[in-house]
Design an enzyme around this catalytic site. Structure first.
Site, PDB file in Angstrom:
ATOM      1  N   HIS A 307       0.858  -1.188   0.000  1.00 51.56           N
ATOM      2  CA  HIS A 307       0.000   0.000   0.000  1.00 51.56           C
ATOM      3  C   HIS A 307       0.896   1.240   0.000  1.00 51.56           C
ATOM      4  O   HIS A 307       1.939   1.261   0.655  1.00 51.56           O
ATOM      5  CB  HIS A 307      -0.875  -0.011   1.262  1.00 51.56           C
ATOM      6  CG  HIS A 307      -1.734   1.211   1.418  1.00 51.56           C
ATOM      7  ND1 HIS A 307      -2.739   1.521   0.544  1.00 51.56           N
ATOM      8  CD2 HIS A 307      -1.736   2.199   2.359  1.00 51.56           C
ATOM      9  CE1 HIS A 307      -3.340   2.643   0.936  1.00 51.56           C
ATOM     10  NE2 HIS A 307      -2.740   3.072   2.027  1.00 51.56           N
ATOM     11  N   ASP A 339      -0.182   6.037  -7.008  1.00 54.64           N
ATOM     12  CA  ASP A 339      -1.165   7.075  -6.673  1.00 54.64           C
ATOM     13  C   ASP A 339      -0.918   8.246  -7.621  1.00 54.64           C
ATOM     14  O   ASP A 339      -0.017   9.055  -7.406  1.00 54.64           O
ATOM     15  CB  ASP A 339      -0.924   7.486  -5.212  1.00 54.64           C
ATOM     16  CG  ASP A 339      -2.162   8.053  -4.562  1.00 54.64           C
ATOM     17  OD1 ASP A 339      -3.060   8.465  -5.301  1.00 54.64           O
ATOM     18  OD2 ASP A 339      -2.219   8.099  -3.327  1.00 54.64           O
ATOM     19  N   GLU A 386      -4.259   4.230  -8.641  1.00 52.17           N
ATOM     20  CA  GLU A 386      -5.256   5.101  -8.022  1.00 52.17           C
ATOM     21  C   GLU A 386      -5.181   6.392  -8.824  1.00 52.17           C
ATOM     22  O   GLU A 386      -4.260   7.189  -8.679  1.00 52.17           O
ATOM     23  CB  GLU A 386      -4.954   5.327  -6.542  1.00 52.17           C
ATOM     24  CG  GLU A 386      -6.103   6.032  -5.851  1.00 52.17           C
ATOM     25  CD  GLU A 386      -5.897   6.173  -4.351  1.00 52.17           C
ATOM     26  OE1 GLU A 386      -6.427   7.156  -3.798  1.00 52.17           O
ATOM     27  OE2 GLU A 386      -5.216   5.336  -3.755  1.00 52.17           O
TER      28      GLU A 386
END
Length: 740
Positions: A307, A339, A386
């Site tokens: 993550h 991200d 993301e």
């Protein structure tokens, strides 16, 4: 006294190693303007490198250990040197990357030849270290302390120097007992030990009475093990494939005495060599390579997942770095997170949005994936996007993915006849998958849908709802086309009899949402996870990048249980333990009860106990000193055994503590556990330094799956908080597993 470097056999005459022993002035590079020349010198132990610091620190802050090196890279092969090393030709540069959280060391030598000496020399030292047996490591370890304790370097040891040695190796021996041992070895009776006297003292110090007792139990009066006697020991150990031929093979491998070996006999020394080898360890050696079926659909595997992969520290103000991806891959990670945000000059960037974390270019991360994704494991890598970018920069992202990754990127279904079926890790070897939003077929030209941001936690959801609606935007067709087998979708409900499964859909859930489903949906969630992938990620509220326990998610068959790899702790120990086996390839076949579509398994109701695990904690050896700067600081160790599995199996039991002895503490205590779902159990062995007034200090740990735990007398080789070896530190235990 023997020089500690003697154990690096064949390397003391090596030109590269000799140059490292003399030392080199290397330029350390930390930023565009921070370039400082420092002296780096290989220590005589051959296991550590001393380096100069501007402000002198404690001695332990001036060295790094060869065994803690993850990789040595030549040229401008790190983010630091690519950004800040432009003034130095690549041929003069090298990067030392470390295991755990220690930052890279970016260095420039005065000449290309000197840089090559360090690259080659470190490679030789690492290879020699890997080839050393546990007994050699122990020998080397004690001699390096001996060298340090010999304060006047006269190769003779006074009683005062011997006392200093004992404190260094973590033992607070009674003065009378220590002096008696000293005098028994002082055959010249001159209050000094030298040569053979020192070796005798070390032999006595390193004696293992508990191993001698086991050895004599099987060897009888002649004090040597014949092949049939060794076979009896192997059978009592519960060794698979215990045969006379196997016993003979072990004698030929581990016996040090040539005469005994010729007569197919094993001495106590050979027996100790065997029990300290990987074959005598708690981890089944057969499980250290890829041994599982790799031809099942992706949804049938636990997949090592990270993550906020780009972070090297906290998610509030920590730096983002491509090196974090390199480190994750070096730890066996197979699913990394990108991200993505709008960047200047039409180039997307990666960082933790709306925070002070630094930014890195999307294309640099994709290049790091290309260069490092398959160094440890050949099995597929999933890029979890993301996406916060507009259409134009999404198209740039798609272009970078295609041009940089080329044929490695999966851009269409492997089986055009069954495009909806998930392929296996074997079929996807060496390939990269993109996890992202997919445009609905009917609206693929111009379908306005939400970006594929992870579902926010309930508290954040309300605050962001308006912003989300305002920023609802299209997914670019170019990026949509790359989501082939990992199409991001929301999981809103689980019906008892779900609609036909859609294997290519992946749901991302916060740990809170996942826990709610585990609690409320139970078996329905397990069944869902037999057919399609689920990714779980930490709560956004965990600002310090703390982790959650991954075990709860694995119990329900979630495959992509994403953790902050940059944050050490028991959660990452569990992750490392789960993926320790199967060649550390990042894919572990789930137990059968988590793969069958009609399974009745519910982790909340696992049924009655089926297995008893009995662990006798016998002794420990050479535990590390926690405070190396305080000579009189000695640990008071205790051992805790933790069971991580379904809730009904979770337990922890510990021994008493042993006062002032980290060198060879003895417990002889038995801990027993009843297990209902043994196929999901991880066993974590933890050693702590007992403290009456404050929380115990961590000393070392080792975690592994119950199904990879060997029975009988076993050594457990302890690891540090960030997963580095603490060699020669071991636990010695007896393990019994009864299945009924």
């Amino acid at each position: 006294m023997a020089c500690p470097g003697r154990l690096l056999q064949g390397l003391t005459e090596d030109e590269d190693v000799r140059a490292m022993l003399r030392g080199s002035r290397l330029c350390k590079i930390r930023s565009r303007t921070w370039h400082k020349e420092r002296l780096y010198r290989l220590q005589e132990d051959g296991l550590s490198v001393w380096f100069q610091r501007r402000i002198p620190r404690a001695p332990s802050q001036h060295i790094f250990f060869v065994q803690h090196i993850e990789a040595v890279r030549e040229g401008h092969q790190s983010e630091g040197l690519r950004r800040f090393g432009g003034a130095f030709p690549p041929a003069r540069c090298l990067t030392i990357a470390f295991k755990g959280r220690r930052k890279n060391l970016d260095l420039a030598a005065a000449t290309p030849e000197e840089a090559q000496r360090w690259v080659r020399g470190l490679a030789k030292l690492r290879a020699r270290l890997d080839a050393m047996s546990q007994r050699e490591r122990l020998d080397h370890w004690i001699h390096s302390y001996l060298h340090r304790a010999d304060s006047n370097q006269d190769s003779k040891m006074s009683f005062k120097e011997i006392k200093s040695l004992l404190r260094m190796v973590n033992v607070d021996m009674n003065d009378m007992y220590a002096y008696r041992l000293f005098k028994e070895c002082d055959h010249s009776n001159n209050e000094r030990l030298e040569g053979a006297e020192i070796e005798e003292f070390l032999r006595r110090l390193l004696k293992r009475p508990e191993l001698e007792e086991i050895f004599h139990r099987y060897s009888g009066e002649d004090r040597v093990l014949s092949a049939p006697e060794l076979l009896e020991f192997l059978e009592d150990q519960g060794e698979d494939g215990a045969t006379l031929a196997r016993a003979q093979q072990l004698i030929h491998t581990y016996e040090l005495n040539e005469t005994a070996k010729q007569h197919e006999l094993m001495t106590l020394d050979g027996f100790m060599m065997y029990l300290l080898s990987p074959e005598g360890a708690a981890l089944d050696p057969a499980h250290t390579c890829v041994f599982q079926d790799m031809d099942q659909p992706l949804s049938h595997y636990f997949i090592s997942s990270s993550h906020n992969t780009y972070l090297t520290d906290s998610q509030i103000g920590g730096p983002s770095s491509t090196e974090a991806y390199v480190r994750a891959f070096a730890q066996g990670c197979r699913c990394v997170e990108l991200d993505c945000w709008e960047g200047p000059g039409g180039e997307p960037v990666i960082y933790h949005g709306h925070t002070l974390t630094s930014k890195i270019l999307f294309r640099d991360v994709v290049q790091a994936v290309r260069d490092h994704a398959f160094t440890l494991s050949p099995y597929p890598v999933i890029l979890s996007l993301e996406n916060h970018c507009g259409l134009e920069q999404q198209a740039v992202m798609a272009r970078h993915l295609r041009t940089i990754l080329g044929d490695v990127l999966v851009t269409q279904a492997l089986d055009s006849q069954n495009p909806e079926e998930l392929p296996s890790p074997e079929q996807l070897k060496g390939r990269v998958l993109v996890k992202g939003k997919k445009l609905p077929v009917a609206r693929s030209e111009d379908g306005r849908i939400l970006s594929d941001q992870e579902e926010e936690d309930e508290e954040e959801e309300e605050a962001e709802a308006t912003e989300q609606r305002r920023r609802a935007k299209q997914i670019s067709p170019e990026l949509s086309a790359l989501a082939v087998y990992c199409c991001a979708t929301r999981l809103r409900t689980l019906r008892p009899n779900p609609v036909p499964p859609q294997p290519c859909q992946v749901s991302s859930l916060s740990e809170r949402k996942a826990k709610k489903l585990i609690r409320e949906a139970g078996n329905s969630f397990v069944r869902h996870n037999t057919r399609q992938l689920t990714r779980v990620y930490p709560l956004g509220l965990r600002m310090n990048s703390a982790n959650y326990s991954p075990q709860e998610m694995w119990n329900s068959g979630c495959q992509l249980v994403a953790l902050n790899f940059q944050t050490p702790g028991y959660e990452m120990d569990l992750n490392a333990g789960r993926f320790l086996i199967n060649g550390q390839c990042g894919y572990i076949l789930k137990p059968a009860c988590l793969r069958q579509p009609d399974t009745t398994f519910d982790p909340e109701c696992p049924g009655p106990p089926r297995t008893t695990l009995t662990i006798q904690v016998l002794t420990a050896q050479q535990l590390p000193k926690l405070n190396t700067e305080k000579p009189n600081s000695i640990v008071d160790p205790l051992v805790r055994v933790e069971i991580h599995g379904v809730p009904a199996d979770c337990a922890r039991k510990e021994t008493n503590y042993v006062l002032n002895n980290g060198f060879n503490p003895r417990w002889g205590q038995t801990l027993q556990f009843q297990l209902r779902a043994p196929e999901l159990v991880l066993v974590r062995f933890v050693v702590e330094d007992y403290d009456t007034t404050s929380p115990n200090d961590f000393v070392g740990q080792f975690t592994l799956p119950l199904n990879s735990l060997k029975q009988g007398y076993r050594h457990i080789h302890l690891l540090s908080k960030d997963g580095a070896s603490l060699s020669p530190a071991t636990l010695f235990v007896h393990i019994r597993i009864q299945r009924f």
